[in-house]
Write a protein that holds these residues in place. Structure first.
Motif, PDB file in Angstrom:
ATOM      1  N   ALA A 176       0.857  -1.189   0.000  1.00  0.00           N
ATOM      2  CA  ALA A 176       0.000   0.000   0.000  1.00  0.00           C
ATOM      3  C   ALA A 176       0.888   1.233   0.000  1.00  0.00           C
ATOM      4  N   TRP A 177       0.320   2.337  -0.480  1.00  0.00           N
ATOM      5  CA  TRP A 177       1.008   3.624  -0.492  1.00  0.00           C
ATOM      6  C   TRP A 177       0.365   4.548   0.524  1.00  0.00           C
ATOM      7  N   VAL A 178       1.184   5.127   1.381  1.00  0.00           N
ATOM      8  CA  VAL A 178       0.732   6.159   2.309  1.00  0.00           C
ATOM      9  C   VAL A 178       1.115   7.502   1.705  1.00  0.00           C
ATOM     10  N   LEU A 179       0.103   8.336   1.424  1.00  0.00           N
ATOM     11  CA  LEU A 179       0.303   9.603   0.718  1.00  0.00           C
ATOM     12  C   LEU A 179       0.326  10.757   1.714  1.00  0.00           C
ATOM     13  N   SER A 180       1.231  11.682   1.471  1.00  0.00           N
ATOM     14  CA  SER A 180       1.309  12.880   2.303  1.00  0.00           C
ATOM     15  C   SER A 180       1.710  14.059   1.432  1.00  0.00           C
ATOM     16  N   LEU A 181       1.268  15.254   1.816  1.00  0.00           N
ATOM     17  CA  LEU A 181       1.566  16.488   1.104  1.00  0.00           C
ATOM     18  C   LEU A 181       2.063  17.516   2.110  1.00  0.00           C
ATOM     19  N   PHE A 182       3.324  17.859   2.001  1.00  0.00           N
ATOM     20  CA  PHE A 182       3.943  18.815   2.913  1.00  0.00           C
ATOM     21  C   PHE A 182       3.763  18.402   4.372  1.00  0.00           C
ATOM     22  N   GLY A 183       3.924  17.100   4.644  1.00  0.00           N
ATOM     23  CA  GLY A 183       3.813  16.583   5.997  1.00  0.00           C
ATOM     24  C   GLY A 183       2.416  16.273   6.464  1.00  0.00           C
ATOM     25  N   ARG A 239      -1.936  -3.542  10.076  1.00  0.00           N
ATOM     26  CA  ARG A 239      -3.369  -3.322   9.926  1.00  0.00           C
ATOM     27  C   ARG A 239      -3.683  -1.884   9.529  1.00  0.00           C
ATOM     28  N   ASP A 240      -3.109  -0.921  10.213  1.00  0.00           N
ATOM     29  CA  ASP A 240      -3.331   0.497   9.944  1.00  0.00           C
ATOM     30  C   ASP A 240      -2.033   1.060   9.375  1.00  0.00           C
ATOM     31  N   THR A 241      -2.025   1.363   8.078  1.00  0.00           N
ATOM     32  CA  THR A 241      -0.796   1.785   7.414  1.00  0.00           C
ATOM     33  C   THR A 241      -0.319   3.154   7.878  1.00  0.00           C
ATOM     34  N   VAL A 242      -1.247   4.061   8.164  1.00  0.00           N
ATOM     35  CA  VAL A 242      -0.831   5.407   8.540  1.00  0.00           C
ATOM     36  C   VAL A 242      -0.157   5.409   9.916  1.00  0.00           C
ATOM     37  N   ARG A 243      -0.653   4.600  10.844  1.00  0.00           N
ATOM     38  CA  ARG A 243      -0.014   4.545  12.157  1.00  0.00           C
ATOM     39  C   ARG A 243       1.332   3.831  12.090  1.00  0.00           C
ATOM     40  N   ALA A 244       1.429   2.824  11.237  1.00  0.00           N
ATOM     41  CA  ALA A 244       2.702   2.116  11.115  1.00  0.00           C
ATOM     42  C   ALA A 244       3.758   2.959  10.413  1.00  0.00           C
ATOM     43  N   ALA A 245       3.341   3.823   9.465  1.00  0.00           N
ATOM     44  CA  ALA A 245       4.303   4.612   8.702  1.00  0.00           C
ATOM     45  C   ALA A 245       4.579   5.974   9.328  1.00  0.00           C
ATOM     46  N   LEU A 246       3.547   6.626   9.872  1.00  0.00           N
ATOM     47  CA  LEU A 246       3.700   7.985  10.388  1.00  0.00           C
ATOM     48  C   LEU A 246       3.587   8.079  11.898  1.00  0.00           C
ATOM     49  N   GLY A 247       2.958   7.091  12.537  1.00  0.00           N
ATOM     50  CA  GLY A 247       2.749   7.175  13.975  1.00  0.00           C
ATOM     51  C   GLY A 247       3.923   6.724  14.803  1.00  0.00           C
ATOM     52  N   ILE A 248       4.945   6.108  14.189  1.00  0.00           N
ATOM     53  CA  ILE A 248       6.093   5.605  14.939  1.00  0.00           C
ATOM     54  C   ILE A 248       7.299   5.591  14.019  1.00  0.00           C
ATOM     55  N   SER A 297       0.314  -8.298  21.432  1.00  0.00           N
ATOM     56  CA  SER A 297      -0.875  -7.711  20.805  1.00  0.00           C
ATOM     57  C   SER A 297      -1.275  -6.422  21.487  1.00  0.00           C
ATOM     58  N   ALA A 298      -1.205  -6.399  22.815  1.00  0.00           N
ATOM     59  CA  ALA A 298      -1.575  -5.187  23.543  1.00  0.00           C
ATOM     60  C   ALA A 298      -0.584  -4.059  23.293  1.00  0.00           C
ATOM     61  N   GLU A 299       0.698  -4.368  23.135  1.00  0.00           N
ATOM     62  CA  GLU A 299       1.713  -3.331  22.950  1.00  0.00           C
ATOM     63  C   GLU A 299       1.770  -2.814  21.519  1.00  0.00           C
ATOM     64  N   CYS A 300       1.464  -3.661  20.537  1.00  0.00           N
ATOM     65  CA  CYS A 300       1.605  -3.278  19.124  1.00  0.00           C
ATOM     66  C   CYS A 300       0.311  -2.792  18.482  1.00  0.00           C
ATOM     67  N   ALA A 301      -0.832  -2.993  19.126  1.00  0.00           N
ATOM     68  CA  ALA A 301      -2.094  -2.536  18.546  1.00  0.00           C
ATOM     69  C   ALA A 301      -2.135  -1.026  18.336  1.00  0.00           C
ATOM     70  N   PRO A 302      -1.634  -0.188  19.264  1.00  0.00           N
ATOM     71  CA  PRO A 302      -1.704   1.268  19.036  1.00  0.00           C
ATOM     72  C   PRO A 302      -0.900   1.757  17.843  1.00  0.00           C
ATOM     73  N   VAL A 303       0.072   0.998  17.352  1.00  0.00           N
ATOM     74  CA  VAL A 303       0.871   1.441  16.209  1.00  0.00           C
ATOM     75  C   VAL A 303       0.417   0.778  14.922  1.00  0.00           C
ATOM     76  N   GLY A 304      -0.778   0.167  14.923  1.00  0.00           N
ATOM     77  CA  GLY A 304      -1.336  -0.386  13.700  1.00  0.00           C
ATOM     78  C   GLY A 304      -0.785  -1.726  13.289  1.00  0.00           C
ATOM     79  N   VAL A 305      -0.221  -2.497  14.212  1.00  0.00           N
ATOM     80  CA  VAL A 305       0.354  -3.807  13.906  1.00  0.00           C
ATOM     81  C   VAL A 305      -0.439  -4.868  14.659  1.00  0.00           C
ATOM     82  N   ASP A 306      -0.910  -5.884  13.941  1.00  0.00           N
ATOM     83  CA  ASP A 306      -1.614  -7.012  14.529  1.00  0.00           C
ATOM     84  C   ASP A 306      -0.648  -8.175  14.684  1.00  0.00           C
ATOM     85  N   VAL A 307      -0.538  -8.695  15.901  1.00  0.00           N
ATOM     86  CA  VAL A 307       0.302  -9.861  16.188  1.00  0.00           C
ATOM     87  C   VAL A 307      -0.618 -11.062  16.359  1.00  0.00           C
TER      88      VAL A 307
END
Length: 391
Positions: A176-183, A239-248, A297-307
């Motif tokens: 997947a592509w995560v798109l951003s414009l000027f941050g 699971r959530d690409t934006v949190r995995a790419a931009l949230g951490i 699972s509890a530690e990685c769920a907030p960053v969009g990663v499913d274990v």
């Protein structure tokens, strides 16, 4: 070992007390002072101690635990306390949403039209060579130079062609592509095939396939402080690409660090082996894997990663203690074997003597009974522990 120990006398009536009380010294009997201790409470039948879930409060003091054991109903109805440490949280504004994307044929058609526009302007100003005009069967036009307006039209066509063709891309299955414009986050593209995305948007490719990671041997300690080398197999997916790419800053590195932290927390709750007692150990791979998966699972769920699974594939002692622990394991196995053999021999001798005396085949006094028991014990034990013929 027994010969080097010192023992003292214990009043017989203290062995049958329900609850321990302070011992009042009556007189010195020549031995060391003794303290009355409560008998250990055996675990409930059929229950196996499980590894506690993550983010639980720490154990209460010994006095509180003793009070809880005496009041099981009150403990069952009590409310759980707050967590000892907060769980990681993510920015609520970072939520994956579809990004602006068009089918690829739109960009191809727009680019072709822009190129045709530029070619028409060049022909209109007469900048096409005569030989090329004859080959294309185009009417010849006189060339009087290119003024400012015509240069502007050419520049507009070139920019349009670059914009149309530069936005073409190929979407692949599992990415997947995560798109951003000027941050600023603009959306996520999960489409496959030829697509068109504005070239002004910054693209970050994220792998959303089901992935597995086998760790290198990690150092840890068990509940007794024994050094261990552990290898873990983790099955996970973004699971959530934006949190995995931009949230951490690096979700893969975050997952690896959390695996090591969760492994240290889980393995420190049980011993690796229980040599001389029947107790839960780290050899129960199912229980250890379940606890490890729950924590990750509890530690990685907030960053969009499913274990989905985190299983230890190898739990071994560290090289510096492996030889000593191997000798302890062999000694424990040998002790259990000897105990089982001795128990079976004693039962067999008791059965033989009981049958002989109950049926009236022999009449034995105490001396003869002791001699018979001794001879039968030696014969049975030698026959059970001796080498097998032909081996």
């Amino acid at each position: 070992m027994i010969g080097t120990e010192t023992t003292g006398s214990i009043p017989v009536h203290l062995l049958f007390r329900d609850q321990p009380e302070a011992v009042v010294p009556v007189g010195d009997d020549g031995g060391p002072d003794t303290i009355a201790m409560a008998a250990p409470t055996p675990p409930a039948a059929g229950r196996r101690p499980a590894i506690p879930a993550p983010s639980k409060v720490q154990a209460a003091p010994a006095k509180a635990r003793a009070e809880n054991k005496s009041q099981p109903q009150a403990r069952a109805t009590s409310k759980p306390q707050a967590a000892s440490r907060p769980a990681p949280t993510a920015d609520p504004a970072l939520v994956e949403r579809p990004g602006p994307v068009l089918p690829g044929w739109v960009g191809v058609v727009a680019g072709a039209l822009a190129i045709a526009w530029c070619a028409g302007v060049v022909w209109w100003v007469g900048a096409v060579p005569a030989e090329a005009a004859r080959m294309l069967r185009l009417p010849a036009r006189p060339y009087h130079g290119i003024n400012l307006g015509q240069w502007a039209l050419l520049a507009l066509g070139v920019v349009a062609a670059l914009f149309a063709l530069g936005g073409l891309g190929r979407g692949r299955v599992g990415y997947a592509w995560v798109l951003s414009l000027f941050g600023d986050y603009r959306g996520t593209v999960r489409r496959t095939g030829l697509v068109w995305v504005s070239p002004l948007l910054l693209r970050r490719r994220v792998d959303v396939r089901l992935r597995h990671w086998r760790s290198e041997p990690l150092s840890a300690v068990d509940a007794k402080g024994t050094a261990l080398d552990v290898t873990v197999l983790v099955v996970w997916r973004v699971r959530d690409t934006v949190r995995a790419a931009l949230g951490i800053d690096g979700h893969e590195e975050y997952l690896r660090e959390q695996v090591e932290a969760a492994m240290a927390r889980v393995l420190s709750q049980l011993p690796a082996d229980a040599f001389h007692e029947d107790a839960p150990t780290l050899r129960d791979a199912e229980a250890v894997g379940e606890a490890l998966t729950r924590m990750l699972s509890a530690e990685c769920a907030p960053v969009g990663v499913d274990v989905f699974s985190a299983q230890p594939t190898r739990i071994e002692y560290a090289p510096e203690v492996a030889a000593a622990m191997q000798r302890r394991r062999i000694a424990a196995i040998d002790a259990k074997h000897r105990d089982s053999v001795l128990t079976s021999v004693v039962d067999a001798v008791d059965d033989v003597v009981h049958r002989l005396t109950s049926r009236g085949l022999v009449e034995l006094d105490d001396y003869e009974r002791k001699a018979l028991v001794k001879d039968l014990t030696v014969a049975f034990y030698t026959g059970r522990t001796g080498p097998v013929e032909g081996a």
